[in-house]
Scaffold this active site. Sequence first.
Site, mmCIF file in Angstrom:
data_model
loop_
_atom_site.group_PDB
_atom_site.id
_atom_site.type_symbol
_atom_site.label_atom_id
_atom_site.label_comp_id
_atom_site.label_asym_id
_atom_site.label_seq_id
_atom_site.Cartn_x
_atom_site.Cartn_y
_atom_site.Cartn_z
ATOM 1 N N ASP A 156 22.556 40.350 37.141
ATOM 2 C CA ASP A 156 23.214 40.673 38.409
ATOM 3 C C ASP A 156 22.850 39.717 39.539
ATOM 4 O O ASP A 156 23.570 39.606 40.531
ATOM 5 C CB ASP A 156 22.899 42.109 38.815
ATOM 6 C CG ASP A 156 23.339 43.084 37.731
ATOM 7 O OD1 ASP A 156 22.723 43.041 36.642
ATOM 8 O OD2 ASP A 156 24.294 43.840 37.960
ATOM 9 N N GLU A 193 31.416 43.377 27.537
ATOM 10 C CA GLU A 193 30.596 44.146 26.599
ATOM 11 C C GLU A 193 31.408 45.014 25.639
ATOM 12 O O GLU A 193 30.826 45.692 24.798
ATOM 13 C CB GLU A 193 29.582 44.983 27.384
ATOM 14 C CG GLU A 193 28.566 44.090 28.094
ATOM 15 C CD GLU A 193 27.495 44.869 28.843
ATOM 16 O OE1 GLU A 193 27.859 45.865 29.499
ATOM 17 O OE2 GLU A 193 26.322 44.470 28.761
ATOM 18 N N GLN A 235 35.301 43.864 31.358
ATOM 19 C CA GLN A 235 35.090 43.159 32.624
ATOM 20 C C GLN A 235 35.465 41.690 32.459
ATOM 21 O O GLN A 235 35.724 41.229 31.364
ATOM 22 C CB GLN A 235 33.628 43.270 33.018
ATOM 23 C CG GLN A 235 32.685 42.546 32.060
ATOM 24 C CD GLN A 235 31.282 43.102 32.121
ATOM 25 O OE1 GLN A 235 30.915 43.931 31.284
ATOM 26 N NE2 GLN A 235 30.515 42.681 33.091
#
Lengths: 658, 658
Positions: free
Chosen positions: B217, B355, B477
């Site tokens: 992140d 993922e 994503q």
Amino acid sequence: MAEAGVGETVASENWAGRLEIRSALDGRVVNGGVERYRQLSNKHLVPLETGTVGEDGIWLKVQTSQSRIEIAQAARTHVFLDGESVAANGGPILEPGYVAQTFACDVKAGSEVRIEKIVSLFTSRDRRVSESGLQARKSIERAARFDDLLQRHVVAWEHYWRRCDIEVADDERTQLILRLHVFHLLQTASLNTIDLDAGIPARGWHGEAYRGHILWDELFILPFLNLRLPDITRALIFYRYRRLPEARWAARQAGYRGAMYPWQSGSDGQEESQRLHLNPLSGRWIPDNSHLQRHINAAIAYNICQYCQATQDTEFLHFYGAEMLVEIARFWASIATYNAELDRYEILGVMGPDEYHDRYPDADEPGLNNNAYTNITAVWVLCHALEVLSRLPAERRRSLLENLHIEQHEIEHWDEISRKMRIVFHDDGIISQFEGYDQLEEFDWEGYRGKYGDIHRLDRILEAEGDTPNRYKASKQADVVMLFYLFSAGELRELFDRLGYPFEYDTIPKNISYYLQRTSHGSTLSRVVHSWVLARSDRARSWSLFRQALESDIADIQGGTTPEGIHLGAMAGTADLVQRGYTGIGVHDDVLWLNPLLPDDLGGLFLRLRFRKHWLEVRVSGDRLKVSTSEDAPGPMKLGFREEVCTLEPGDTREFAL
Amino acid sequence: MAEAGVGETVASENWAGRLEIRSALDGRVVNGGVERYRQLSNKHLVPLETGTVGEDGIWLKVQTSQSRIEIAQAARTHVFLDGESVAANGGPILEPGYVAQTFACDVKAGSEVRIEKIVSLFTSRDRRVSESGLQARKSIERAARFDDLLQRHVVAWEHYWRRCDIEVADDERTQLILRLHVFHLLQTASLNTIDLDAGIPARGWHGEAYRGHILWDELFILPFLNLRLPDITRALIFYRYRRLPEARWAARQAGYRGAMYPWQSGSDGQEESQRLHLNPLSGRWIPDNSHLQRHINAAIAYNICQYCQATQDTEFLHFYGAEMLVEIARFWASIATYNAELDRYEILGVMGPDEYHDRYPDADEPGLNNNAYTNITAVWVLCHALEVLSRLPAERRRSLLENLHIEQHEIEHWDEISRKMRIVFHDDGIISQFEGYDQLEEFDWEGYRGKYGDIHRLDRILEAEGDTPNRYKASKQADVVMLFYLFSAGELRELFDRLGYPFEYDTIPKNISYYLQRTSHGSTLSRVVHSWVLARSDRARSWSLFRQALESDIADIQGGTTPEGIHLGAMAGTADLVQRGYTGIGVHDDVLWLNPLLPDDLGGLFLRLRFRKHWLEVRVSGDRLKVSTSEDAPGPMKLGFREEVCTLEPGDTREFAL
């Protein structure tokens, strides 16, 4: 924190028999290195755990008794008899705080036994560690073979030597000892200590004198590092920065403002100076007032300034440096009292660097008034803090003043004190070490030298006689003379002018001569300072003092203090005397000034220096000075030689006739 | 590490009676914030000591069960009834791991009870501490009154807001949430964490999801800080540097060279990714292969580059940065395998950021081949490492190459791989997310949306149905799209040219459109990325995605994940989208480029930025861009607007028409 290894080879010339080897991790060690401390508590480790690691490893965990730091070690030992691996005898010997393995070899004449031991050590303070025992075990299981570790060690030291060596010509012993000193310095503070919260202890990490305490010795140590590995200096100043809250508290408790750093300190930065010390000559415990050496606060400020000049690390100066400087300036302003009669500010009740004087002969209370070194360095701090404040970017100045609640009138007060501090003089131009120094008796140096021979610890001799050095014009070490060590004549003249005191052409030599006659050099730092200040005016005397300072530890010239710990200030100070003293290196107005003058006994000098992201090579030989920068220097730099300033472009070499 | 306080006032309007207040330090807390973790071990503190401090204080010490970190708290509570101090009732309540004081007040109607509690907290990992319990007690005894602490708190936050605020015009909610996000960011990483060994956890320090682990992140977080408080970025990269030995070990264990940073990590930097995770929909534990996300190594390298561009911190780059870059480059070179048939290098058996895909539908082993994001960022790392190496000062390059045993042929090998890495395409210019992506089935988005409503966690839905997203062209994503987030069109064109692949004018929009249709936004980061890449081509869509990303936590749009911890990447990412996305800020060739384009809904924007020791003010309003530097800037700086470069002298203001 890392792995270390040792490899030993034992060869039998003509003996045969069974050789038993025991390889242990011993947590039962005591601090027994200083004789006069032995009656004190000396067991600082509490055993926690012992065990085995994998097939051939052992490990141990202990905890420091007060600070509860866990320390874990793991070890792997390999023994080879004529190249054949020898297995350990069964399981390890496990005792509380102790674990060992034994190996037995049947040695024949001509046999060679090779022992390799690798140890990993981690503590609960280490970063990037989950639990120190786990990490030590993990680390020893992963550790490379001894030869690989040795190879990495050799490369790492080659890099240190490229950055830190001092090469001198025509004097093998000086060369040898200088390298010994640089070696010890790097054993104590290195790239490996940067990420630890470690200060620089006066007696190294292996000496027990001063119990690992941090004193003012960094004043003699950091200048060498500034021009070699300034990242280390930064980390050492940051060690002080972390302890700013404690120094603020100490100032507040003593009735002052700002930050008052302690004379001796340890982990949490509080004052750790002993309140009693033992005179081994008399067997008596004597009150010790050395915590009154407030001048350490000037030393810390001075180091910040020196570091920033050498590196131009404005981010550090503007953030951490400025905060420390301002808080130290505040302390000096608050300890100074106004003497209305003289229209002067005074600093009362302190000690200067000279530890023979801690009070007036007949006084009940310790402390001396207007110690010249303290007052003048305090003025320098005030001036420097004012200057840094005035140069801070507006955003940062605003934040800093708001954080510390500093208002304009406080800054103006600093300015006033910096112009009205009192300095006392006597004997037509002698700067009195402190107010009233002229009233003291002259000491019978010749008589005492005749009677005792070595009188460098005159304090102990006099105390044993029921007398005290407080009565005499006799100093343990440089005090007034320290001023000429830290500041150039020009800088001092400026400070004296600001204060409205005369500074004559002969002020410096007159004062050096006056005090040198009255100094016993009871501190190893004293000879470094005296040698430095005489380097240009009395080169023979300077060289002789330098040579004595150089022998401090290698010859243990104080007769027994070296086994209690090296004298790191003298070690780094001698290296710096060669580096900055003999080359005349100084930084002013963004110019690196050089003005070499070598002692007759040194045929030449070669240094590789780091200055504001430049790599410089400086060679002094006979009548030539040669300075080069590297091709990949980040830009031009200004170099001053005597009165002239020139610009060095990347890759340039300049030669000057001496 | 410091003191904190809370002050509460309770007023009784019309009630009278006895009010009992209990002020406790509670070490019996458990980690119970995430429902699906509750069956796991959740008690991590072992009680050590409790007691009183002085006349009115209490204290508590506990230890973490595995890492043995001692944590000490001390507290002082003051209660005032209508301004009169209320004493505590007798001694404290002492229980294992718990200590409390009670206070009783006889409250009348109209009474006001004021409660002030000050707590100090220290751990055994803290620096400048002797023992944490001692320090906590000392600290609470010395602590100022609540009002003073509050005042200092207010000043500190004022300074943070001066450096970190984002002002937007005409949109109160966006303004509010942006500040909430910046606030949370500064709660997690601040000047107070710089000297701790703290990484930046994905879910903040108060959320228990991911168990405090450090993931990638920071790729979305550091760019905001680079232009505000770059010292924090430096500390966060240094956190990674400390764990380089562990990353080296991980690479070696996996059969690679260099350093392979883990996907999830904690204190000692080893891989902490779960190997199983619970699907709450099916109640099944599913194998988790997320540790195969090797692309985190590109994220770390990218962050080093971004930090150094924003600050020009060459000391950091040359020393720590270069070492990390080189070791990461080495890893990529060693994981890449040569495909002789294609004369291309490939990276096999990894996972990309998406993922939903961890293996081929029918494969026994996890891992995908030639993930485009991984391969292209690996090439970028190799190029960047080559460039940094070539620019290192000779001294430093020599040391680095010697330390890491790097020889010329290895460097040449990196260069070769950086020119021959494989990227797979399909459907005329679509960059395949990975090799074989085109063979997957299209997913029935409409059908599933109809059936389930919220399908952002499609993986859980499909698994509960006995299916798997591995079969479909469906992403959780951004994956390929991440490339357009990290790199400009120009940078990508250069990378594609180097690799000999076509990069057309419409490559970017074509790919965004292709993948946006196939993405569920199961990560809060996904909307940030998609909003960013559409900010210029589809402003309405971009704004809508931005607004959704903005609401992630304040509205808990994923339905329950916010109580498990904020989504710091999305929080900082949205702030950075305004800061760099809408302003078009980028740094190339020592020029700060700007090219603002605000969404229609934002009337204006004001930022105060830190760029290479300059303080800049950037104002975008309607059709004007105004940029100013401060009077005390360290020198001129280069500013680029669209195609033009100009020089900003200290104090300059420039205006541009948009």
